[in-house]
Scaffold this motif. Structure first.
Motif, short mmCIF file in Angstrom:
data_model
loop_
_atom_site.label_atom_id
_atom_site.label_comp_id
_atom_site.label_asym_id
_atom_site.label_seq_id
_atom_site.Cartn_x
_atom_site.Cartn_y
_atom_site.Cartn_z
N MET A 216 6.04 -20.91 -6.22
CA MET A 216 7.01 -20.36 -7.16
C MET A 216 6.62 -20.66 -8.61
SD MET A 216 10.71 -21.10 -5.33
CE MET A 216 10.58 -22.90 -5.40
N HIS A 217 6.65 -19.62 -9.44
CA HIS A 217 6.46 -19.78 -10.87
C HIS A 217 7.65 -19.18 -11.60
CE1 HIS A 217 2.54 -21.59 -11.43
NE2 HIS A 217 2.05 -20.82 -10.47
N SER A 218 8.05 -19.84 -12.66
CA SER A 218 9.09 -19.29 -13.54
C SER A 218 8.41 -18.49 -14.64
CB SER A 218 9.91 -20.43 -14.14
OG SER A 218 9.07 -21.22 -14.99
N GLN A 219 9.20 -17.76 -15.41
CA GLN A 219 8.62 -17.08 -16.56
C GLN A 219 8.07 -18.10 -17.56
OE1 GLN A 219 8.10 -13.80 -17.76
NE2 GLN A 219 8.29 -13.28 -15.59
N ALA A 220 8.66 -19.29 -17.60
CA ALA A 220 8.15 -20.33 -18.51
C ALA A 220 6.74 -20.75 -18.14
CB ALA A 220 9.08 -21.54 -18.50
N THR A 221 6.46 -20.95 -16.85
CA THR A 221 5.11 -21.35 -16.46
C THR A 221 4.14 -20.17 -16.58
OG1 THR A 221 5.55 -20.90 -14.09
CG2 THR A 221 5.94 -23.14 -14.89
N ILE A 222 4.60 -18.97 -16.22
CA ILE A 222 3.73 -17.79 -16.33
C ILE A 222 3.35 -17.55 -17.80
CG2 ILE A 222 3.60 -15.29 -16.01
CD1 ILE A 222 5.54 -15.68 -13.62
N MET A 223 4.31 -17.67 -18.70
CA MET A 223 4.02 -17.45 -20.11
C MET A 223 3.15 -18.57 -20.68
SD MET A 223 5.17 -14.53 -20.98
CE MET A 223 4.58 -14.07 -19.34
N TYR A 224 3.30 -19.78 -20.16
CA TYR A 224 2.40 -20.87 -20.57
C TYR A 224 0.97 -20.51 -20.19
CZ TYR A 224 -0.20 -25.22 -20.35
OH TYR A 224 -1.19 -26.17 -20.49
#
Length: 550
Positions: A216-224
């Motif tokens: 699972m990835h959040s938009q926060a990790t994906i955008m990082y």
């Protein structure tokens, strides 16, 4: 649903690594600031044609697709699985999911019945998006066979024709239905997900157990992930990426969709890797960088198409997924105008280490680089977990804001992978030099890496064990100059039986597993090497296979 400890969530927000940004925020910005700039060029190998979308067009179609998903009953937190080649439709569906807070489940086209059933069943996906046929495989027929076993699945959307009965046409039921007319765009904006606390994607990978795990990835990790490599390489909105790695793989998903959108640059998608086509697209589209596994670099370096096209715009080839032979790095630097940049990462934490552009060119063959800003890596004793000095081989651990936010429905696996200080056990073996650069030296995970793709060994072994002639079975990786490794099936047989490689291929064809998982070599032994407890000693088995090769 997030398994990340609250203190880390607060820390990453405080330090500015996790921000209040969703990928569609960038889409809205670029559609407003530069609506006519090309966002996507999608090349279709079968017809040798391309489709081009500007940011204005992409923005309009994303909202239209978002309304289509809403009308199918998809809401925030619901899962939408996408098993498409590298077509512009993949990007569109993902952005539509992000627009309404739905969770995308990206799946590579090579996956077949066994893997698809597991992924859709585990995530309880509401919608599945597929091509009708691709590379001689009938995806519609597969979904017809599986649909009765997937009670959560409400709709299958087919991109192209033919569309099997009972399924929806992307063109007729999504694109041509102007669902946005008379509806408020503000209503869509109200569904914007929380980039910190909501899951944005579930990306499946295989680990030591062989069971695909939902990362699972959040938009926060994906955008990082979308920012950090760009800062290392100095990329900006004027750069143009060629992506041949599957968008269903995290490399393609992060750096073929999200990163270009974060930069506001152009992406050139290839639905089928072919080096001459790649060279032509680099020349025609002014591509400045690309990313792929070692076989991609080898193909690009050795194609004679380089003699016919001007690829002088190409600045970087980022190579990850397998070790790059020194001779290939030298050859690439002679044949290509770009720098080869080696990198290391995984689905769980994106791209973690990079060789820097300022390093000597030979560094790409000697090292997998140092950590990107925000991430940390260390080498520890595999047993005591105590840090080891520079030069010593040990278990590679990582931590930082790029780490995934949990294994879907498997918090136990999360707990097993982390220690009290939130160091993540990557399952790889590595050494670290005095500069803090790492070099992957092996794997503690029981997988084979073929062309940058992980082959779940236990899953393949289980299929071997089911063969009526096989008594014992083990799969090991054998070195290959192009793919990095190929899977070799090592078996003992029941008394009086014989087994040919052709028999093995027929068996795996009947198993309905991904063809890339099939063993590419068969070795029959009288006995397999074992420990006193009966565990197969694979390090000895690899030597036995190597002896037969010589």
């Amino acid at each position: 649903m997030l398994q990340t400890p609250q203190e880390l969530v607060e820390r990453y927000q405080r330090e500015g690594w996790w921000r209040d940004i969703v990928v569609t925020d960038y889409l809205d910005r670029w559609a407003d600031e530069k609506p006519d700039q090309v966002a996507l060029v999608s090349h279709f190998y079968a017809t040798d044609r391309t489709a081009t979308l500007s940011y204005r067009q992409l923005h309009r179609l994303v909202d239209r697709a978002a309304w289509a998903l809403i009308d199918l009953g998809v809401g925030p937190g619901d899962r939408v699985a996408v098993q498409l080649p590298n077509w512009w439709h993949f990007t569109l569906i993902y952005l539509a999911c992000a627009r309404i807070g739905a969770v995308i489940v990206p799946i590579t086209p090579i996956m077949r019945h066994l893997q698809i059933k597991h992924m859709l069943d585990r995530t309880e996906a509401r919608v599945m998006v597929i091509p009708p046929n691709f590379r001689n495989f009938d995806y519609g027929a597969m979904m017809e066979e599986l649909s009765d076993e997937l009670p959560s699945l409400r709709a299958v959307i087919v991109v192209g024709d033919p569309v099997p009965e009972g399924m929806l046409s992307f063109e007729r039921d999504v694109l041509l239905q102007r669902r946005e007319v008379g509806r408020s765009s503000e209503e869509l904006r109200m569904l914007r997900p929380d980039p910190i606390h909501d899951v944005g994607a579930i990306c499946f990978t295989s680990g030591t157990t062989g069971e695909p795990k939902g990362v699972m990835h959040s938009q926060a990790t994906i955008m990082y992930h979308s920012r950090s490599p760009g800062s290392v390489l100095g990329l900006n909105r004027d750069d143009r990426i060629l992506m041949g790695s599957p968008l269903g793989h995290y490399t393609g998903f992060a750096f073929g969709i999200n990163m270009p959108l974060a930069l506001g640059s152009k992406t050139v998608l290839m639905d089928m890797w072919e080096p001459e086509t790649a060279v032509r697209l680099i020349a025609e589209e002014g591509v400045t960088w690309t990313m792929g596994a070692t076989p991609f670099l080898m193909d690009l370096t050795r194609t004679d198409a380089l003699d016919r096209y001007n690829v002088s715009t190409l600045r970087y080839f980022v190579c990850a997924g397998a070790t790059i032979p020194n001779a290939l790095v030298e050859e690439a630097h002679q044949r290509l105008p770009c720098r080869v940049i080696s990198a290391w990462g995984m689905t769980e934490d994106g791209a973690v280490t990079f060789v820097r552009p300022t390093d000597p060119p030979s560094r790409a063959a000697e090292s997998d680089g140092g950590p990107v800003p925000g991430m940390e890596v260390r080498i520890v004793n595999p047993v005591s977990r105590e840090p080891l000095p520079a030069g010593a081989e040990g278990a590679l651990e990582a931590r930082g804001p790029g780490q995934f936010v949990g294994y879907y429905k498997r918090p136990d696996l999360w707990e097993e992978a982390y220690d009290a200080q939130q160091w993540f056990d990557t399952g790889d073996l590595a050494r670290m030099d005095e500069q803090g650069y790492i070099r992957i030296s092996g794997r503690t995970k029981d997988i084979v890496i073929r062309g940058g793709e992980n082959i779940p060994v236990v899953e393949v072994e289980e299929i071997l064990f089911r063969h009526p002639k096989v008594r014992e079975a083990a799969v090991v990786g054998t070195p290959d100059p192009r793919m990095g490794e190929r899977a070799c099936a090592c078996v003992t047989l029941n008394a009086g039986e014989q087994l040919t490689f052709e028999d093995l291929q027929t068996w795996f064809d009947q198993s309905q597993t991904a063809k890339q998982y099939w063993p590419e070599r068969l070795e029959v032994f009288d006995e397999l090497p074992k420990t006193p407890s009966g565990k197969i000693q694979k390090f000895l088995l690899r030597d036995w296979v190597a002896d037969r090769t010589e």
